[in-house]
Write an enzyme that holds these catalytic residues in place. Structure first.
Site, PDB file in Angstrom:
ATOM      1  N   CYS A   4     -15.824 -41.341 -18.399  1.00 39.33           N
ATOM      2  CA  CYS A   4     -15.484 -40.039 -18.977  1.00 39.33           C
ATOM      3  C   CYS A   4     -13.976 -39.819 -18.807  1.00 39.33           C
ATOM      4  CB  CYS A   4     -16.269 -38.912 -18.306  1.00 39.33           C
ATOM      5  SG  CYS A   4     -15.670 -37.276 -18.776  1.00 39.33           S
ATOM      6  N   CYS A   7     -13.096 -36.924 -16.451  1.00 38.85           N
ATOM      7  CA  CYS A   7     -13.392 -37.268 -15.048  1.00 38.85           C
ATOM      8  C   CYS A   7     -12.301 -38.188 -14.498  1.00 38.85           C
ATOM      9  CB  CYS A   7     -14.768 -37.909 -14.920  1.00 38.85           C
ATOM     10  SG  CYS A   7     -16.140 -36.730 -14.998  1.00 38.85           S
ATOM     11  N   ASP A  30      -2.663 -29.987 -22.808  1.00 40.12           N
ATOM     12  CA  ASP A  30      -3.246 -30.849 -23.841  1.00 40.12           C
ATOM     13  C   ASP A  30      -2.192 -31.843 -24.325  1.00 40.12           C
ATOM     14  OD1 ASP A  30      -5.908 -30.434 -25.915  1.00 40.12           O
ATOM     15  OD2 ASP A  30      -4.249 -31.700 -26.604  1.00 40.12           O
ATOM     16  N   HIS A  46     -18.875 -33.083 -13.663  1.00 36.44           N
ATOM     17  CA  HIS A  46     -19.078 -33.505 -15.045  1.00 36.44           C
ATOM     18  C   HIS A  46     -20.235 -32.738 -15.675  1.00 36.44           C
ATOM     19  CE1 HIS A  46     -19.051 -36.048 -18.610  1.00 36.44           C
ATOM     20  NE2 HIS A  46     -20.361 -35.894 -18.576  1.00 36.44           N
ATOM     21  N   ASN A  86     -15.152 -26.160 -27.887  1.00 32.56           N
ATOM     22  CA  ASN A  86     -15.884 -26.850 -28.950  1.00 32.56           C
ATOM     23  C   ASN A  86     -17.111 -27.517 -28.351  1.00 32.56           C
ATOM     24  OD1 ASN A  86     -13.982 -26.230 -31.014  1.00 32.56           O
ATOM     25  ND2 ASN A  86     -12.632 -27.825 -30.231  1.00 32.56           N
ATOM     26  N   HIS A  97     -16.831 -33.696 -22.059  1.00 30.57           N
ATOM     27  CA  HIS A  97     -16.767 -33.082 -20.719  1.00 30.57           C
ATOM     28  C   HIS A  97     -16.347 -31.634 -21.006  1.00 30.57           C
ATOM     29  CE1 HIS A  97     -15.527 -33.356 -16.222  1.00 30.57           C
ATOM     30  NE2 HIS A  97     -15.316 -32.086 -16.605  1.00 30.57           N
ATOM     31  N   HIS A  99     -14.875 -28.257 -21.660  1.00 32.85           N
ATOM     32  CA  HIS A  99     -13.493 -27.802 -21.483  1.00 32.85           C
ATOM     33  C   HIS A  99     -13.250 -26.545 -22.286  1.00 32.85           C
ATOM     34  CE1 HIS A  99     -13.654 -30.902 -24.654  1.00 32.85           C
ATOM     35  NE2 HIS A  99     -12.729 -30.214 -25.290  1.00 32.85           N
ATOM     36  N   HIS A 101     -10.188 -24.578 -24.090  1.00 30.86           N
ATOM     37  CA  HIS A 101      -8.795 -24.601 -24.539  1.00 30.86           C
ATOM     38  C   HIS A 101      -8.214 -23.201 -24.329  1.00 30.86           C
ATOM     39  CE1 HIS A 101      -9.171 -28.333 -27.171  1.00 30.86           C
ATOM     40  NE2 HIS A 101     -10.448 -27.989 -27.088  1.00 30.86           N
TER      41      HIS A 101
END
Ligand code: 5GP
Ligand code: ZN
Length: 113
Positions: A4, A7, A30, A46, A86, A97, A99, A101
């Site tokens: 991942c 990770c 990002d 995770h 998303n 994984h 997240h 934004h």
């Protein structure tokens, strides 16, 4: 989790520009920013996506949201910011994984899609 990307970033195996870290959360810039400020906030545990949040504790999940607010303050996003997660193919999730934004630093579009 092995293989991942995020990770590996948490483990320091792939470099990242860290902006925040606590016991449950890691946040970094990002690599392909879509706004002047574009930060990813991820749980250290995770979890593949929003669709798998039952695998995380309330503490782990709440830590991400509390981190968002701390980071927005740290980054001086006084005029506002957008938080996006998303989930799955229809939303074009590209890294499996969970997240969040954080997008800001300019006037964002009024439409989200
Ligand atoms: P998603 O498309 O899954 O919502 O968002 C994944 C995000 O991860 C994208 O905005 C992409 O630019 C970012 N990303 C992909 N690989 C890396 C990387 O190696 N380092 C960093 N810092 N960001 C990455
Ligand atoms: Zn992971």
């Amino acid at each position: 989790m092995k293989d991942c990307l995020f990770c590996k970033i948490i483990a320091g195996e792939i470099p990242s520009t860290k902006v925040y870290e606590d016991a449950y959360t890691y946040a970094f810039r990002d690599i392909n920013p879509q706004a002047p400020t574009h930060i990813l906030v991820i749980p250290k545990k995770h979890v593949a996506s929003m669709d798998a949040v039952e695998e995380a504790t309330d503490t782990e999940l709440a830590a991400c949201l509390r981190a968002v607010r701390l980071i927005a303050k740290q980054e001086k996003l006084k005029n506002g910011y957008r938080v996006v997660s998303n989930c799955g193919p229809d939303a074009c999730q590209s890294v499996p994984h969970l997240h969040f934004h954080i997008l800001g630093g300019q006037q964002l579009a009024d439409r989200m899609v």
